[in-house]
Each structure stands twice: as C-alpha cells, then as structure tokens.
Design an enzyme around this catalytic site. Structure first.
Site, mmCIF file in Angstrom:
data_model
loop_
_atom_site.group_PDB
_atom_site.id
_atom_site.type_symbol
_atom_site.label_atom_id
_atom_site.label_comp_id
_atom_site.label_asym_id
_atom_site.label_seq_id
_atom_site.Cartn_x
_atom_site.Cartn_y
_atom_site.Cartn_z
ATOM 1 C CE LYS A 68 -3.390 6.560 -2.038
ATOM 2 N NZ LYS A 68 -3.728 5.173 -2.469
ATOM 3 C CB SER A 73 -2.964 3.367 0.814
ATOM 4 O OG SER A 73 -3.151 3.282 -0.593
ATOM 5 C CB SER A 97 -5.682 1.603 -1.960
ATOM 6 O OG SER A 97 -4.666 0.781 -1.445
#
Length: 505
Positions: free
Chosen positions: A96, A171, A195
C-alpha cells in the site's frame, strides 16, 4: 535549518490562540529565543554525519497501464531483484502506498504528498524482503486513507474485479485487487477501522488484521497509534502463517497453524447482523449459513451477545478523529508521546504541503480536521475520555465472550460492494459511502483482537466476507479455520475480469 526569530505579530497570534496575556508572552521572548536556539542545536546534532540517501530505485508509474484495468497499481519497481532464499522465496508482494518502500514515491493517495521518496523500507517491508519475498511495487490507496471505499484516491477509483462499476473497498484498495487478480501473492496494507478487511470481503480474498502490535507499524502512515495495524491480504488462508512468521518477531505461527480445530467453539455475534439501513439481509443469511457450516469442520456453533459491539462505531469515532487531529495534522504524521521511531523528513514534507497547499487536503481529511477541532474544543476532550472508558468496557465484553468461545463470527461488512459514484467529491461530501462499511470491523481496531475476513460465498455474483475474531495472539488459529473452510465449504473462484478467469469461461 535556521529558525528565524519570532516577530511581535507571531507572538501576539500565539497569545490570541491560547487566550493568554500578550504582554506576558512578550516578556517571555528571551526564553522563547533560548528554546529556538536549542531546537537548532538538536537539529545540528541529529544531522551531523547523517548517512547519505541510498541510490535511487528505478520505478515506473503503472497506474492505468495496459495491464492494470482496475487502476490498482501505483508504481512498479523496474528491477525488483532476484528472488531471495528465505522462507518467502518466490513469493511476490505489493505494498500500500501509505507504507514506505525505499526509493519509491510515497504519495498516500493524495496531491499533498507528490514528491516524498522514503530512504528506507518500513519495518514490515524490510522483514519480508529479508525472508526472500520480492516487492513488486506499490498499490493505490484512498486519499490520506480517509475512506473505506475506493473512489477518493487522487489516482482515480480502484474498480472491483467482480464488477468494474462497483467499489473494491478500501483504503487498501489497490493491494486487494492485485491479490484477487493474481498480480501478487500478498498485499501489505494498513487497517485503522477495516481498511484491509473491507476490500478483502468485497474482492473475495482473505484479509487479516493481526493482533495489535504483532507487526511493527514503523514506516507506515499513522492515524491514531492505538488503533493502527499493519495487515495482510492473500488469496488463500494457508499462505498467512508464513507471512506472519516473516513479518513479526515471532516464528511460531506455522506451528500454531498446524494444530487442529476440532472441538473449538464458535460464537455467532448477534449484534454483528441486522444493521439498520445498512445490512443486506442476503449478506446476513450467507454469513449465518457459513457459520453453521463450521460445524462440519468439527466446531460447536452457538449464538452469543456482545451488547456494546452495537455501539463500537460510535466509540471509535471520537478516539479516531481526535487522535487523528493530533497525529496527522498537529504533529505532521509523527504523533507524539510515544517511543516508536520518528521520520523527520516524512513529517516535514507533509507539514510543508499542508502549509502550502491546504486546498489539497481531501474531503475526508477536512471532515476529520474540522469536526475534531470543533468537537474537542467544545467538549475539552470530555467525550473522547468517555469513549476511552467505553472502549475498556467493550474490550472486557469481548474478552468475556472469548472465554466462552474460541472464535467469534459475523459479517465482515454488512452490504455488497456499492456502485462507484459519478462524482467522487460530492459523494464524499454528501453521502456516507466512504464510511458505511465499518460497523463490525472498527470494533476490533479498538480492542486489538486479531480479525480475519474469509470469503464465504457469492450474492448476485459478488463476494461476501465472514469475519472471524480470535483471542490476542491466536492469529494462526483464525488462519487454520479459514483454510479448512476454504478447503471443505467454499473456495472463492477467480474474479471474472481476470485474464485467467476470462480464458476459461
């Protein structure tokens, strides 16, 4: 850096901000100047003989490339290097973009951070590299991670591999899509309220938020340090113990995983179902059916009640936004009052961007910044203090349930993936789409218990996730249950939009 002497206007502004006598502030000017000089000495001491930055890493901006139909990649490392020889040799990883990968721009999905390039890996990245894994690059995340959906990134929406008109979840959106479509074996993400598990559920893969602190958070963007977790995404639950052994200071996950699950007790949490205005009854039914199927694996399955679970999202909010106000905005992603490593250049880059381009703060960030400032000032932190007390009571209720049961069960998210909005900014302003999916997941960021999203079926050809929660430190047990469920009950197929799936249809 040389810190200029503060002007009379700046001193007056401080007096006004804190409602202090400006004459007193002016008389303290010599003492403040001595503090300023101390700051300069500390910086000189810290930067004397500082090691040079490592050589640049060749990367390619891969977002929206020909082999990226879902907008999931951000940067590909051009020369990832030969596979290592450790326990993760031959395994590939995407990271990420809110987690540092040396030499790769770390943009946090935002216009604010367009030029920061970390000089070293985050702790988790360094560990998996040393275990032999190949880091392929970084994947798109939501803007400053302020969304559990996948439409707020400055790089554009990340689309769901099961239906490109729908959200992938977030996310940690890009990493989930890349794992689901077979572009990487593992995705490393951050999880503050779901997330990692949100996109795992909506993309049909496994997503683990480990026990709090099991994986070192150093080098990842923080929001509120007592709830931030590093998490991992994988297509198969059996792959999780090897990652945990590599990514943590423990080496016993594979041993724990080898233990059987016959005779374990599963508690189906009543409060995890039937969320007013949000739960899809078909999702609830699919998860209840999957929970009953655990009996075929040798578990005893019963219902259990955790009353405060129903209020977990409310308890999470003040702690999250006031903690984020301090950590993200007031201390420039550094936080304070902790002994973990600090990253001065990261914080300085963010602070400069905030000062120079406040218009680039995402809507979710503005909401958290403004709301937390107003509410903290209005209550002097009273409600957050109450929330912290309720957090302890919630923890105690979950611990009580886990004395009776070995694992707790509920839907990962209450609904199917929603359609992507046509206007991302207006959707972030006027709807709850960025946050509607957090009801169950955020509870276990408050309490730190390990939580694993397990693909448990399809509804309208879209994946559904079942959330398993265990005792602290029993992450491998969740993986074993997930693996046996995958083997005997439901193995999620490849998404229809992947090349492998298209070629067999």
């Amino acid at each position: 850096m040389t810190i200029k002497k503060f002007t009379g206007a700046e001193l007056t502004a401080v007096a006004d901000r804190w409602n202090i006598d400006p004459e007193l502030i002016d008389r303290l000017r010599p003492a403040i100047d001595r503090m300023r000089a101390t700051y300069e000495r500390v910086e000189a001491l810290a930067t004397d003989g500082l090691a040079p930055e490592p050589p640049a890493v060749r990367v390619t901006l891969a977002n929206r490339g020909a082999d990226d139909p879902h907008g999931a990649w951000l940067y590909r490392v051009d020369e990832p290097g030969p596979a290592g020889t450790g326990p993760m040799a031959g395994r590939t990883v995407t990271v990420k973009e809110s987690i540092a990968v040396r030499g790769v721009p770390m943009t946090l999905g935002s216009r604010l951070m367009t030029e920061f390039v970390p000089g070293s890996d985050a702790a988790v990245v360094a560990r998996v590299r040393s275990a032999g894994a190949t880091v392929l690059g970084t994947s798109v995340c939501e803007d400053l991670c302020y969304s559990g959906s996948s439409f707020t990134s400055v790089n554009g929406p990340v689309t769901n591999p099961w239906d490109p008109n729908r959200a992938a979840g977030g996310s940690t959106s890009g990493a989930a899509v890349l794992v689901a479509t077979g572009a990487a074996d593992y995705g490393i993400g951050t999880d503050h309220g779901g997330s990692v598990r949100n996109p795992a559920a909506w993309c049909g893969i496994f997503g683990l938020k480990p026990t709090f602190g099991a994986i070192d958070y150093d080098g990842a963007m923080p929001t509120e340090r007592t709830m931030d977790h590093i998490g991992v995404l994988a297509r198969h639950a059996a792959d999780l113990p090897a990652f945990l052994d590599a990514a943590t200071s423990r080496t016993s996950y594979a041993t724990d995983y080898a233990r059987g699950i016959t005779g374990l007790r599963a508690g189906v949490v009543a409060e995890g179902f039937g969320w007013p205005d949000r739960s899809d009854q078909r999702v609830d039914d699919r998860v209840r059916e999957s929970a009953r199927a655990l009996a075929s694996l040798g578990l005893t399955v019963c219902d259990v009640s955790i009353p405060l679970h129903r209020h977990g999202r409310d308890i999470h909010l003040p702690i999250s936004i006031e903690g984020g106000l301090t950590t993200v905005f007031e201390s420039r992603l550094q936080g304070n009052n902790h002994t973990d490593p600090y990253h001065p250049k990261f914080g300085a880059a963010f602070g400069e961007a905030m000062a120079e381009r406040p218009q680039d703060i995402p809507v979710g960030g503005v909401l958290a910044l403004a709301g937390a400032t107003l509410l903290r000032d209005a209550t002097n932190g009273l409600v957050t203090a109450y929330a912290q007390g309720l957090r302890r009571r919630l923890y105690d209720q979950i611990e009580q349930a886990l004395r009776e049961f070995d694992v707790l069960v509920m839907p990962t998210v209450p609904m199917l993936p929603h359609l992507l909005p046509t206007d991302a900014r207006e959707a972030a302003i006027g709807t709850d789409l960025p946050f509607e999916m957090h009801d169950n997941n955020c509870v276990y960021n408050l309490t730190g218990h390990p939580a694993l999203s397990v693909p448990c079926g399809l509804v309208d050809s879209l994946p559904v996730g079942m959330l398993l929660i265990g005792r602290h430190g029993e992450d491998a047990r969740l993986a074993r249950i997930g693996a046996e469920f995958e083997e005997a009950v439901f193995r999620c197929p490849a998404p229809p939009t992947t090349p492998a799936a298209r070629s067999t249809r």
